[in-house]
Write an enzyme that holds these catalytic residues in place. Structure first.
Site, PDB file in Angstrom:
ATOM      1  N   GLN A  29       0.815  -1.210   0.000  1.00 44.21           N
ATOM      2  CA  GLN A  29       0.000   0.000   0.000  1.00 44.21           C
ATOM      3  C   GLN A  29       0.852   1.265   0.000  1.00 44.21           C
ATOM      4  O   GLN A  29       2.039   1.216   0.299  1.00 44.21           O
ATOM      5  CB  GLN A  29      -0.921  -0.001   1.235  1.00 44.21           C
ATOM      6  CG  GLN A  29      -0.176  -0.229   2.542  1.00 44.21           C
ATOM      7  CD  GLN A  29      -1.004  -0.944   3.608  1.00 44.21           C
ATOM      8  OE1 GLN A  29      -2.221  -0.950   3.545  1.00 44.21           O
ATOM      9  NE2 GLN A  29      -0.349  -1.532   4.596  1.00 44.21           N
TER      10      GLN A  29
ATOM     11  N   TYR B 103     -10.909   6.054  19.199  1.00 47.81           N
ATOM     12  CA  TYR B 103     -11.087   4.835  18.400  1.00 47.81           C
ATOM     13  C   TYR B 103     -10.409   3.646  19.067  1.00 47.81           C
ATOM     14  O   TYR B 103     -11.004   2.558  19.203  1.00 47.81           O
ATOM     15  CB  TYR B 103     -10.507   5.090  17.001  1.00 47.81           C
ATOM     16  CG  TYR B 103     -10.393   3.867  16.132  1.00 47.81           C
ATOM     17  CD1 TYR B 103     -11.439   3.471  15.293  1.00 47.81           C
ATOM     18  CD2 TYR B 103      -9.233   3.081  16.134  1.00 47.81           C
ATOM     19  CE1 TYR B 103     -11.331   2.344  14.489  1.00 47.81           C
ATOM     20  CE2 TYR B 103      -9.124   1.962  15.330  1.00 47.81           C
ATOM     21  CZ  TYR B 103     -10.163   1.593  14.520  1.00 47.81           C
ATOM     22  OH  TYR B 103     -10.055   0.482  13.731  1.00 47.81           O
TER      23      TYR B 103
ATOM     24  N   ASP C  90      -0.050   0.242  13.772  1.00 44.78           N
ATOM     25  CA  ASP C  90       0.345   1.515  14.400  1.00 44.78           C
ATOM     26  C   ASP C  90       0.613   1.343  15.893  1.00 44.78           C
ATOM     27  O   ASP C  90       1.318   2.146  16.492  1.00 44.78           O
ATOM     28  CB  ASP C  90      -0.723   2.595  14.157  1.00 44.78           C
ATOM     29  CG  ASP C  90      -2.114   2.123  14.530  1.00 44.78           C
ATOM     30  OD1 ASP C  90      -2.347   1.841  15.717  1.00 44.78           O
ATOM     31  OD2 ASP C  90      -2.975   2.026  13.633  1.00 44.78           O
TER      32      ASP C  90
ATOM     33  N   ASP D  79      -0.380 -12.091   6.821  1.00 44.37           N
ATOM     34  CA  ASP D  79      -1.786 -11.854   6.485  1.00 44.37           C
ATOM     35  C   ASP D  79      -2.671 -12.451   7.587  1.00 44.37           C
ATOM     36  O   ASP D  79      -2.548 -13.646   7.914  1.00 44.37           O
ATOM     37  CB  ASP D  79      -2.059 -12.544   5.134  1.00 44.37           C
ATOM     38  CG  ASP D  79      -3.510 -12.425   4.715  1.00 44.37           C
ATOM     39  OD1 ASP D  79      -4.248 -11.615   5.321  1.00 44.37           O
ATOM     40  OD2 ASP D  79      -3.913 -13.136   3.784  1.00 44.37           O
ATOM     41  N   GLY D  80      -3.537 -11.629   8.149  1.00 50.20           N
ATOM     42  CA  GLY D  80      -4.404 -12.068   9.232  1.00 50.20           C
ATOM     43  C   GLY D  80      -5.273 -13.258   8.834  1.00 50.20           C
ATOM     44  O   GLY D  80      -5.510 -14.169   9.632  1.00 50.20           O
TER      45      GLY D  80
ATOM     46  N   ASP E 299      -8.404  -4.673  13.672  1.00 47.00           N
ATOM     47  CA  ASP E 299      -8.152  -3.237  13.530  1.00 47.00           C
ATOM     48  C   ASP E 299      -7.506  -3.039  12.164  1.00 47.00           C
ATOM     49  O   ASP E 299      -6.324  -2.729  12.053  1.00 47.00           O
ATOM     50  CB  ASP E 299      -7.230  -2.773  14.658  1.00 47.00           C
ATOM     51  CG  ASP E 299      -6.950  -1.286  14.590  1.00 47.00           C
ATOM     52  OD1 ASP E 299      -7.701  -0.554  13.916  1.00 47.00           O
ATOM     53  OD2 ASP E 299      -5.957  -0.845  15.208  1.00 47.00           O
ATOM     54  N   SER E 300      -8.305  -3.255  11.143  1.00 50.33           N
ATOM     55  CA  SER E 300      -7.753  -3.287   9.787  1.00 50.33           C
ATOM     56  C   SER E 300      -8.004  -1.968   9.071  1.00 50.33           C
ATOM     57  O   SER E 300      -8.759  -1.123   9.545  1.00 50.33           O
ATOM     58  CB  SER E 300      -8.408  -4.409   8.991  1.00 50.33           C
ATOM     59  OG  SER E 300      -9.731  -4.048   8.683  1.00 50.33           O
ATOM     60  N   SER E 301      -7.396  -1.859   7.909  1.00 48.13           N
ATOM     61  CA  SER E 301      -7.760  -0.763   7.020  1.00 48.13           C
ATOM     62  C   SER E 301      -9.075  -1.149   6.318  1.00 48.13           C
ATOM     63  O   SER E 301      -9.683  -2.171   6.633  1.00 48.13           O
ATOM     64  CB  SER E 301      -6.619  -0.478   6.050  1.00 48.13           C
ATOM     65  OG  SER E 301      -5.882  -1.644   5.772  1.00 48.13           O
ATOM     66  N   ASP E 302      -9.487  -0.353   5.343  1.00 51.36           N
ATOM     67  CA  ASP E 302     -10.814  -0.551   4.737  1.00 51.36           C
ATOM     68  C   ASP E 302     -10.800  -1.659   3.678  1.00 51.36           C
ATOM     69  O   ASP E 302      -9.732  -2.101   3.262  1.00 51.36           O
ATOM     70  CB  ASP E 302     -11.299   0.793   4.186  1.00 51.36           C
ATOM     71  CG  ASP E 302     -11.571   1.758   5.322  1.00 51.36           C
ATOM     72  OD1 ASP E 302     -12.550   1.559   6.040  1.00 51.36           O
ATOM     73  OD2 ASP E 302     -10.748   2.675   5.536  1.00 51.36           O
TER      74      ASP E 302
HETATM   75  N1  SAM Z   1      -7.091   2.593  13.142  1.00 52.83           N
HETATM   76  C1  SAM Z   1      -7.304   2.403  11.748  1.00 52.83           C
HETATM   77  C2  SAM Z   1      -8.623   2.837  11.244  1.00 52.83           C
HETATM   78  O1  SAM Z   1      -9.166   3.722  11.835  1.00 52.83           O
HETATM   79  O2  SAM Z   1      -9.131   2.360  10.226  1.00 52.83           O
HETATM   80  C3  SAM Z   1      -6.784   1.112  11.241  1.00 52.83           C
HETATM   81  C4  SAM Z   1      -5.363   1.081  11.591  1.00 52.83           C
HETATM   82  S1  SAM Z   1      -4.176  -0.009  11.196  1.00 52.83           S
HETATM   83  C5  SAM Z   1      -2.960   1.109  10.613  1.00 52.83           C
HETATM   84  C6  SAM Z   1      -4.677  -0.925   9.783  1.00 52.83           C
HETATM   85  C7  SAM Z   1      -3.629  -1.999   9.519  1.00 52.83           C
HETATM   86  O3  SAM Z   1      -4.257  -3.126   8.926  1.00 52.83           O
HETATM   87  C8  SAM Z   1      -2.519  -1.564   8.581  1.00 52.83           C
HETATM   88  O4  SAM Z   1      -1.316  -1.502   9.292  1.00 52.83           O
HETATM   89  C9  SAM Z   1      -2.497  -2.652   7.505  1.00 52.83           C
HETATM   90  O5  SAM Z   1      -1.192  -3.015   7.104  1.00 52.83           O
HETATM   91  C10 SAM Z   1      -3.218  -3.790   8.239  1.00 52.83           C
HETATM   92  N2  SAM Z   1      -3.797  -4.807   7.344  1.00 52.83           N
HETATM   93  C11 SAM Z   1      -4.478  -4.627   6.198  1.00 52.83           C
HETATM   94  N3  SAM Z   1      -4.806  -5.814   5.664  1.00 52.83           N
HETATM   95  C12 SAM Z   1      -4.334  -6.781   6.503  1.00 52.83           C
HETATM   96  C13 SAM Z   1      -4.352  -8.202   6.494  1.00 52.83           C
HETATM   97  N4  SAM Z   1      -4.931  -8.878   5.498  1.00 52.83           N
HETATM   98  N5  SAM Z   1      -3.780  -8.858   7.531  1.00 52.83           N
HETATM   99  C14 SAM Z   1      -3.179  -8.175   8.548  1.00 52.83           C
HETATM  100  N6  SAM Z   1      -3.116  -6.830   8.594  1.00 52.83           N
HETATM  101  C15 SAM Z   1      -3.694  -6.139   7.599  1.00 52.83           C
END
Ligand code: SAM
Length: 260
Positions: free
Chosen positions: A37, A67, A92, A143-144, A161-164
């Protein structure tokens, strides 16, 4: 699309068509394309430093605690003894920081897909990433979804706590992911997930709700922290009243979730 214009960052993307939250930027601190990303850290005029992934605001220093406290304590305080907690995403460190404060939590496993997010947050967002240095926390990179395939009946609480749901997090919003989550919980285990916003992503909130209808009443916390506890733990947003109130939904959300 150009998300930086005239000193402002705008959250321009297809998840929220026709609307963009903007932050005035003092300085771009870091920008890179990782394997997964685009990672951007900026110093904003009003909200401290902010982390963006693929053009979407993940957190800002000035309000991240609301949050991270809510995604952590709603589930933890609904469980009688949350000893082993899994965080999927959360690179984070903000959720790890909050989860580790809970006195019953003995072990936190955090799995984030992108080691660059972890490293960049350690460099620029130490107030969050300090959570990753807590001795209770064990960080692994992966990967989760894949991680959960190999873990069954292990966790009291799992926090996503993932991204979108675009890019690397896409699989974390599917029914099959929720089946893996269920299998990875111990009996009586609880999950909490980032699921978008009812204002812009009501369909997404609805489908997440369908994946995980509550088996018990989670609106009444089984663990109540006193004001002294909350002060000592530096908790600024969450308390037992906020917990109960979080389960009271506006009519349009309630109707959508019930399919009425
Ligand atoms: N607090 C945030 C919010 O408000 O949406 C989310 C924060 S955190 C930075 C999101 C994390 O999810 C990122 O570090 C990203 O790398 C991780 N992520 C995305 N897809 C993932 C996956 N398939 N497995 C594990 N982590 C994942």
């Amino acid at each position: 699309m150009d998300s930086m214009k005239s000193g402002w960052f705008s959250e321009l993307n297809d998840l929220w068509p026709g609307v963009a939250l903007s932050l005035e930027v003092e300085e771009i601190l870091h920008s890179e394309r990782s394997q997964y990303q685009d990672i951007l850290v900026v110093k904003t005029k009003s909200h401290g430093k902010a982390l963006m992934l693929d053009g979407v605001i993940q957190c800002t220093e000035n309000d991240e605690w609301s949050y991270h406290e809510m995604i952590s304590y709603l589930s933890l305080c609904s469980h009688p003894k949350p000893q082993h907690v899994l965080i999927v995403g959360g690179g984070d460190g903000g959720a790890a920081r909050e989860v580790s404060k809970h006195p019953d939590v003995e072990r936190v496993t955090l799995v984030d897909i992108d080691d660059r997010v972890i490293e960049v947050c350690k460099q620029y967002l130490p107030r969050l990433s300090l959570g990753l240095n807590n001795p209770k926390v064990n960080v692994s990179v992966g990967d989760g979804f894949e991680f959960l395939r190999h873990h069954r009946g292990e966790f009291d609480v799992i926090i996503t706590d993932s991204s979108d749901p675009v890019g690397p997090a896409e699989n974390l919003f599917k029914q099959s992911y929720y089946e893996l989550l269920k299998a990875a919980l111990k009996p009586g285990g609880i999950i909490a997930s980032q699921a978008g916003t009812a204002w812009m992503n009501l369909d997404q909130v609805h489908s997440t709700f369908q994946h995980c209808k509550a088996q018990t009443n989670l609106a009444e916390p089984v663990r109540v922290f006193s004001d002294e506890d909350l002060e000592r733990m530096s908790i600024k947003y969450y308390n037992d009243k906020v917990h109960r109130a979080a389960f009271v939904l506006p009519r349009f959300v309630d109707k959508a979730l019930r399919g009425a």
